[in-house]
Design a protein around this motif. Structure first.
Motif, PDB file in Angstrom:
ATOM      1  N   LEU A 143       0.862  -1.189   0.000  1.00 36.78           N
ATOM      2  CA  LEU A 143       0.000   0.000   0.000  1.00 36.78           C
ATOM      3  C   LEU A 143       0.892   1.230   0.000  1.00 36.78           C
ATOM      4  N   SER A 144       0.861   1.996  -1.052  1.00 41.03           N
ATOM      5  CA  SER A 144       1.699   3.191  -1.139  1.00 41.03           C
ATOM      6  C   SER A 144       0.882   4.409  -0.725  1.00 41.03           C
ATOM      7  N   PHE A 145       1.163   4.902   0.458  1.00 44.29           N
ATOM      8  CA  PHE A 145       0.419   6.053   0.950  1.00 44.29           C
ATOM      9  C   PHE A 145       0.677   7.290   0.104  1.00 44.29           C
TER      10      PHE A 145
ATOM     11  N   ARG B 246       5.533   9.291  -8.410  1.00 43.11           N
ATOM     12  CA  ARG B 246       6.442   8.491  -9.237  1.00 43.11           C
ATOM     13  C   ARG B 246       6.777   9.191 -10.543  1.00 43.11           C
ATOM     14  N   ALA B 247       5.928  10.162 -10.926  1.00 44.17           N
ATOM     15  CA  ALA B 247       6.119  10.848 -12.212  1.00 44.17           C
ATOM     16  C   ALA B 247       6.503  12.310 -12.033  1.00 44.17           C
ATOM     17  N   SER B 248       6.622  12.773 -10.800  1.00 42.71           N
ATOM     18  CA  SER B 248       6.917  14.188 -10.541  1.00 42.71           C
ATOM     19  C   SER B 248       7.977  14.311  -9.454  1.00 42.71           C
ATOM     20  N   GLY B 249       8.558  15.482  -9.367  1.00 44.45           N
ATOM     21  CA  GLY B 249       9.582  15.731  -8.342  1.00 44.45           C
ATOM     22  C   GLY B 249      10.759  14.795  -8.528  1.00 44.45           C
TER      23      GLY B 249
ATOM     24  N   PRO C  56       5.807  -2.546  -4.769  1.00 51.02           N
ATOM     25  CA  PRO C  56       4.399  -2.758  -4.423  1.00 51.02           C
ATOM     26  C   PRO C  56       3.615  -3.509  -5.503  1.00 51.02           C
ATOM     27  N   LEU C  57       2.974  -4.568  -5.071  1.00 52.94           N
ATOM     28  CA  LEU C  57       2.164  -5.383  -5.960  1.00 52.94           C
ATOM     29  C   LEU C  57       1.076  -4.562  -6.644  1.00 52.94           C
ATOM     30  N   TYR C  58       0.483  -3.631  -5.913  1.00 49.03           N
ATOM     31  CA  TYR C  58      -0.662  -2.871  -6.416  1.00 49.03           C
ATOM     32  C   TYR C  58      -0.278  -1.732  -7.371  1.00 49.03           C
ATOM     33  N   PHE C  59       0.999  -1.390  -7.447  1.00 49.77           N
ATOM     34  CA  PHE C  59       1.419  -0.233  -8.249  1.00 49.77           C
ATOM     35  C   PHE C  59       2.565  -0.592  -9.193  1.00 49.77           C
ATOM     36  N   ARG C  60       2.415  -1.732  -9.854  1.00 51.67           N
ATOM     37  CA  ARG C  60       3.363  -2.175 -10.878  1.00 51.67           C
ATOM     38  C   ARG C  60       4.799  -2.272 -10.375  1.00 51.67           C
ATOM     39  N   PHE C  61       4.947  -2.590  -9.107  1.00 56.13           N
ATOM     40  CA  PHE C  61       6.250  -2.836  -8.476  1.00 56.13           C
ATOM     41  C   PHE C  61       7.157  -1.608  -8.478  1.00 56.13           C
ATOM     42  N   LYS C  62       6.567  -0.423  -8.609  1.00 57.85           N
ATOM     43  CA  LYS C  62       7.350   0.806  -8.573  1.00 57.85           C
ATOM     44  C   LYS C  62       6.978   1.572  -7.306  1.00 57.85           C
ATOM     45  N   GLY C  63       7.817   1.433  -6.288  1.00 59.10           N
ATOM     46  CA  GLY C  63       7.525   2.030  -4.994  1.00 59.10           C
ATOM     47  C   GLY C  63       8.564   3.032  -4.552  1.00 59.10           C
ATOM     48  N   GLY C  64       8.608   3.240  -3.256  1.00 60.26           N
ATOM     49  CA  GLY C  64       9.517   4.213  -2.658  1.00 60.26           C
ATOM     50  C   GLY C  64      10.864   3.605  -2.314  1.00 60.26           C
ATOM     51  N   LYS C  65      11.562   4.287  -1.431  1.00 58.42           N
ATOM     52  CA  LYS C  65      12.920   3.864  -1.077  1.00 58.42           C
ATOM     53  C   LYS C  65      12.988   3.138   0.257  1.00 58.42           C
TER      54      LYS C  65
END
Length: 189
Positions: A15-17, A31-34, A94-103
């Motif tokens: 779950l990516s808050f 993921r697309a900004s900053g 993250p499973l829910y967000f195409r495996f692109k998460g935070g650090k």
């Protein structure tokens, strides 16, 4: 019980808050900004203090809760650390967000808080001091995470291997920041 908790920890960690809060508030996808990182620091840049604090709290809790649940079910410190590492892996991939998460820094802090609060306190104190002196979040994370290992190894030796892997993952996820730090182009606050 261990495997069930490990899977649940990964799913909770997924779950990516930052992503969820950005969608709910209409803020840009972190993921697309900053900096492109789905974490509290980038949320501070993109959406302000309130959403950054909520992201930090959510990410911290998803590292803490699995460890506390593992403690509740009587798992040993080593197994608690592995369960916590699964939550961090969920945050990173993250499973829910195409495996692109935070650090993984805040989720790792939550994990450490559950395993051994003095190690978490040391990590937070080192992070805050480094950030205060340098105004660089990535450098603070890269310094604070490995410094907790000796204290944790001394108090909870069975947690050393999973926490060492955690440290390596955090350093690996910060590899771009490390290159930018060495080149003198890392972002500062």
């Amino acid at each position: 019980m261990f495997w069930l908790l490990a899977i649940l920890a990964y799913l909770l960690g997924s779950l990516s808050f930052a992503i969820l809060l950005s969608r709910l508030s209409g803020s840009p996808d972190p993921r697309a900004s900053g900096s492109g990182n789905a974490g509290a620091t980038n949320m501070l840049r993109l959406a302000g203090k309130k959403l950054a604090i909520l992201t930090l709290a959510g990410d911290l809790c998803k590292g803490l809760l699995p460890v506390l649940i593992a403690q509740h079910y009587g798992l040993g410190h080593g197994q608690q650390a592995w369960v916590g590492l699964c939550a961090v892996l969920g945050h990173l991939f993250p499973l829910y967000f195409r495996f692109k998460g935070g650090k993984g820094v805040a989720t790792a802090a939550g994990m450490l808080l559950g395993l051994y609060p003095p190690a978490a306190a040391l990590a937070v104190a080192v992070w805050l001091l480094t950030f205060y002196l340098t105004r660089t979040s990535s450098l603070a994370a890269l310094i604070a995470t490995p410094l907790t290992l000796p204290l944790l190894a001394w108090q909870e030796p069975r947690a050393l291997l999973p926490v060492s892997l955690l440290t390596l993952l955090i350093v690996w996820r910060h590899r771009g920041n490390l290159r930018d730090l060495l080149a003198g182009r890392e972002r500062h606050f």
